[in-house]
Design a protein around this motif. Structure first.
Motif, PDB file in Angstrom:
ATOM      1  N   GLN A   3      85.127  55.200 -53.359  1.00 34.78           N
ATOM      2  CA  GLN A   3      86.470  54.922 -53.854  1.00 34.78           C
ATOM      3  C   GLN A   3      87.526  54.794 -52.764  1.00 34.78           C
ATOM      4  O   GLN A   3      87.349  55.224 -51.638  1.00 34.78           O
ATOM      5  CB  GLN A   3      86.890  56.070 -54.772  1.00 34.78           C
ATOM      6  CG  GLN A   3      87.077  57.368 -53.986  1.00 34.78           C
ATOM      7  CD  GLN A   3      87.119  58.602 -54.860  1.00 34.78           C
ATOM      8  OE1 GLN A   3      86.262  58.807 -55.694  1.00 34.78           O
ATOM      9  NE2 GLN A   3      88.138  59.425 -54.662  1.00 34.78           N
ATOM     10  N   TRP A   6      93.135  56.369 -53.952  1.00 33.05           N
ATOM     11  CA  TRP A   6      93.810  56.581 -55.228  1.00 33.05           C
ATOM     12  C   TRP A   6      92.992  57.470 -56.169  1.00 33.05           C
ATOM     13  O   TRP A   6      93.497  57.925 -57.193  1.00 33.05           O
ATOM     14  CB  TRP A   6      94.050  55.247 -55.938  1.00 33.05           C
ATOM     15  CG  TRP A   6      94.746  54.206 -55.122  1.00 33.05           C
ATOM     16  CD1 TRP A   6      94.194  53.051 -54.640  1.00 33.05           C
ATOM     17  CD2 TRP A   6      96.109  54.192 -54.687  1.00 33.05           C
ATOM     18  NE1 TRP A   6      95.131  52.333 -53.936  1.00 33.05           N
ATOM     19  CE2 TRP A   6      96.318  53.013 -53.951  1.00 33.05           C
ATOM     20  CE3 TRP A   6      97.180  55.092 -54.853  1.00 33.05           C
ATOM     21  CZ2 TRP A   6      97.547  52.683 -53.377  1.00 33.05           C
ATOM     22  CZ3 TRP A   6      98.403  54.763 -54.290  1.00 33.05           C
ATOM     23  CH2 TRP A   6      98.574  53.584 -53.548  1.00 33.05           C
ATOM     24  N   THR A   9      89.588  55.488 -59.925  1.00 30.82           N
ATOM     25  CA  THR A   9      90.446  54.749 -60.856  1.00 30.82           C
ATOM     26  C   THR A   9      89.634  53.804 -61.735  1.00 30.82           C
ATOM     27  O   THR A   9      88.449  53.575 -61.511  1.00 30.82           O
ATOM     28  CB  THR A   9      91.482  53.918 -60.072  1.00 30.82           C
ATOM     29  OG1 THR A   9      90.762  52.976 -59.259  1.00 30.82           O
ATOM     30  CG2 THR A   9      92.361  54.803 -59.197  1.00 30.82           C
ATOM     31  N   ASP A  10      90.328  53.206 -62.705  1.00 32.04           N
ATOM     32  CA  ASP A  10      89.684  52.202 -63.550  1.00 32.04           C
ATOM     33  C   ASP A  10      89.177  51.038 -62.708  1.00 32.04           C
ATOM     34  O   ASP A  10      88.137  50.458 -63.012  1.00 32.04           O
ATOM     35  CB  ASP A  10      90.661  51.687 -64.612  1.00 32.04           C
ATOM     36  CG  ASP A  10      90.954  52.719 -65.696  1.00 32.04           C
ATOM     37  OD1 ASP A  10      90.170  53.695 -65.809  1.00 32.04           O
ATOM     38  OD2 ASP A  10      91.951  52.556 -66.414  1.00 32.04           O
ATOM     39  N   HIS A  11      89.900  50.681 -61.668  1.00 34.25           N
ATOM     40  CA  HIS A  11      89.466  49.588 -60.789  1.00 34.25           C
ATOM     41  C   HIS A  11      88.120  49.912 -60.148  1.00 34.25           C
ATOM     42  O   HIS A  11      87.217  49.066 -60.134  1.00 34.25           O
ATOM     43  CB  HIS A  11      90.513  49.325 -59.703  1.00 34.25           C
ATOM     44  CG  HIS A  11      90.011  48.447 -58.608  1.00 34.25           C
ATOM     45  ND1 HIS A  11      89.758  47.103 -58.784  1.00 34.25           N
ATOM     46  CD2 HIS A  11      89.671  48.724 -57.325  1.00 34.25           C
ATOM     47  CE1 HIS A  11      89.308  46.598 -57.655  1.00 34.25           C
ATOM     48  NE2 HIS A  11      89.237  47.547 -56.750  1.00 34.25           N
ATOM     49  N   ILE A  36      93.589  61.525 -59.750  1.00 39.99           N
ATOM     50  CA  ILE A  36      93.936  60.100 -59.637  1.00 39.99           C
ATOM     51  C   ILE A  36      95.446  59.999 -59.491  1.00 39.99           C
ATOM     52  O   ILE A  36      96.198  60.730 -60.144  1.00 39.99           O
ATOM     53  CB  ILE A  36      93.498  59.312 -60.890  1.00 39.99           C
ATOM     54  CG1 ILE A  36      91.974  59.283 -61.002  1.00 39.99           C
ATOM     55  CG2 ILE A  36      94.038  57.879 -60.858  1.00 39.99           C
ATOM     56  CD1 ILE A  36      91.464  58.665 -62.294  1.00 39.99           C
ATOM     57  N   THR A  37      95.895  59.081 -58.635  1.00 44.92           N
ATOM     58  CA  THR A  37      97.329  58.839 -58.494  1.00 44.92           C
ATOM     59  C   THR A  37      97.571  57.353 -58.253  1.00 44.92           C
ATOM     60  O   THR A  37      96.649  56.611 -57.896  1.00 44.92           O
ATOM     61  CB  THR A  37      97.930  59.652 -57.329  1.00 44.92           C
ATOM     62  OG1 THR A  37      99.363  59.525 -57.361  1.00 44.92           O
ATOM     63  CG2 THR A  37      97.405  59.180 -55.980  1.00 44.92           C
ATOM     64  N   HIS A  38      98.818  56.947 -58.425  1.00 46.12           N
ATOM     65  CA  HIS A  38      99.239  55.597 -58.064  1.00 46.12           C
ATOM     66  C   HIS A  38     100.440  55.672 -57.120  1.00 46.12           C
ATOM     67  O   HIS A  38     101.139  54.685 -56.921  1.00 46.12           O
ATOM     68  CB  HIS A  38      99.561  54.771 -59.314  1.00 46.12           C
ATOM     69  CG  HIS A  38      98.362  54.553 -60.176  1.00 46.12           C
ATOM     70  ND1 HIS A  38      97.306  53.749 -59.806  1.00 46.12           N
ATOM     71  CD2 HIS A  38      98.016  55.076 -61.379  1.00 46.12           C
ATOM     72  CE1 HIS A  38      96.375  53.771 -60.748  1.00 46.12           C
ATOM     73  NE2 HIS A  38      96.781  54.572 -61.700  1.00 46.12           N
ATOM     74  N   GLU A 170      94.128  45.955 -59.159  1.00 49.36           N
ATOM     75  CA  GLU A 170      95.054  46.884 -59.815  1.00 49.36           C
ATOM     76  C   GLU A 170      95.919  47.614 -58.796  1.00 49.36           C
ATOM     77  O   GLU A 170      96.531  48.630 -59.104  1.00 49.36           O
ATOM     78  CB  GLU A 170      94.268  47.914 -60.639  1.00 49.36           C
ATOM     79  CG  GLU A 170      93.526  47.304 -61.806  1.00 49.36           C
ATOM     80  CD  GLU A 170      92.777  48.350 -62.627  1.00 49.36           C
ATOM     81  OE1 GLU A 170      92.916  49.562 -62.361  1.00 49.36           O
ATOM     82  OE2 GLU A 170      92.043  47.943 -63.535  1.00 49.36           O
TER      83      GLU A 170
END
Length: 197
Positions: A3, A6, A9-11, A36-38, A170
């Motif tokens: 990963q 982030w 994530t869904d991505h 998870i963060t954005h 994303e």
């Protein structure tokens, strides 16, 4: 599949699903324990708090787990990762030697990027951005040469007219570049099929 900073994530889940649709047994270990963060600052903090050794140990366990599955009919394991995950791809290839047949870092950065590549036995295909503010292209070119010289491995890096994280559709920063992403992905999938299947 490793990963970005982030989190899982869904991505990243979608990219793992894309690999599975190509016929691979795909596993995306969660290096952040469900976090998870954005938010870029929060992501940078979480990445800095993930010890490279702990992440590499977790990923080594993921390699062993994959090789224990009945669905895995090849002894060859491939690894692909993005941003922080790209750094861990290189660390895993250096740490696991012959267990990793193919390594695909996408703009690999972070604390896991190895200082030495002498343990690498995998073929490596890198995907890096020419306008990368996190990892300038000059560093990527130097890294490509260092891997080649220290490991003797087959190393090919591709460079794209794009910013960092151009593959992430994303990406909260808005760096996604569809044309470059499609080209890089097709190259990566073909490379993995040639070296892992």
């Amino acid at each position: 599949m490793i990963q970005e900073w982030w989190g899982l994530t869904d991505h990243i889940r979608d990219v793992a699903d894309r690999l599975a649709a190509e016929g691979f047994v795909a596993l995306a270990p969660d290096l952040m324990g469900g976090w998870i963060t954005h938010d870029g600052a929060e992501a940078a903090q979480m990445m800095s708090e993930l010890p490279a050794e702990a992440g590499a140990q977790l990923l080594a366990g993921a390699v062993d787990y994959l090789q224990s599955l009945d669905a895995v009919t090849s002894e060859k394991v491939g690894t692909i990762g993005f941003c922080m995950g790209g750094g861990f791809v290189l660390a895993l290839a250096a740490q696991q030697g012959e267990k990793i047949a193919a390594a695909v870092p996408f703009y690999g950065v972070g604390q896991a990027v190895p200082h030495s590549y002498t343990g690498v036995r995998a073929r490596i295909q890198g995907h890096y951005a020419e306008a990368d503010g996190f990892y300038p292209v000059e560093k990527a070119r130097a890294q490509e040469q260092q891997i080649r010289e220290e490991s003797g491995a087959d190393v090919t890096f591709y460079y794209y007219d794009a910013p960092h994280a151009f593959h992430n559709d994303e990406n909260p920063v808005g760096n996604y570049r569809p044309e470059q992403a499609r080209l890089a992905w097709s190259r990566a999938v073909d490379f993995l099929k040639q070296n892992v299947s």
